[in-house]
Enzyme design. Structure first.
Site, PDB file in Angstrom:
ATOM      1  N   CYS A   1       0.887  -1.166   0.000  1.00 44.42           N
ATOM      2  CA  CYS A   1       0.000   0.000   0.000  1.00 44.42           C
ATOM      3  C   CYS A   1       0.922   1.212   0.000  1.00 44.42           C
ATOM      4  CB  CYS A   1      -0.959  -0.034   1.197  1.00 44.42           C
ATOM      5  SG  CYS A   1      -0.147  -0.148   2.789  1.00 44.42           S
ATOM      6  N   LYS A   2       0.387   2.378   0.201  1.00 48.44           N
ATOM      7  CA  LYS A   2       1.229   3.568   0.053  1.00 48.44           C
ATOM      8  C   LYS A   2       2.478   3.504   0.934  1.00 48.44           C
ATOM      9  CE  LYS A   2       1.012   8.578  -0.201  1.00 48.44           C
ATOM     10  NZ  LYS A   2       2.040   9.076   0.690  1.00 48.44           N
TER      11      LYS A   2
END
Length: 153
Positions: free
Chosen positions: A88-89
């Site tokens: 994810c980020k």
């Protein structure tokens, strides 16, 4: 620092910057990427299969409904000899929750033990409060099904 953190021999977790670094993916022989975000890019390697789980890192998001699908997708890649990357980020909350759910389901681990493995691999791992309670719900779900499986044998 760009790095893919090894959760198991076949499962890695990272942030999106590392996930889009083709050298890292090739070195780790990643065959399948799960992108647990709405906006983060995918790596541009043709040979890597991808799956997007479109959730924000927000406690009110329903990540629970993806646990089963992601866990099974990871497991089928592992069974066929491939390696998976979940990201994810920041590689903290969403991806950590998915990796934890996978370990609970396919390695029959408790939430505590599964998260311990993820946290050891990636010390910044910290699912938000909403995802944590969804993992607790998933643990109950798995335990119920595990007992059903045992009693039906």
């Amino acid at each position: 620092m760009l790095t893919l953190c090894r959760v198991t021999d076949s499962l890695f977790i990272s942030n999106s910057r590392s996930a889009c670094n083709e050298n890292l993916l090739v070195q780790a022989r990643i065959a399948f990427c799960i992108n647990v975000s709405r906006q983060q890019p995918f790596p541009s390697l043709q040979q890597v299969r991808t799956l997007r789980i479109p959730v924000f890192d927000d406690p009110s998001e329903d990540l629970y409904r993806y646990f089963e699908h992601c866990s099974n997708a990871i497991e089928s890649t592992v069974q066929s000899g491939g390696k998976c990357l979940v990201y994810c980020k920041n590689g903290r909350s969403r991806s950590a929750a998915i990796c934890t759910a996978y370990l609970m389901k396919h390695q029959n681990l408790s939430l505590k033990d599964a998260f311990e493995i993820v946290k050891t691999a990636r010390p910044v791992a910290e699912p938000n409060a909403g995802f944590w309670s969804q993992l607790q719900k998933y643990e109950e779900h798995l335990q119920m099904h595990h007992q059903v499986d045992l009693s039906s044998k």
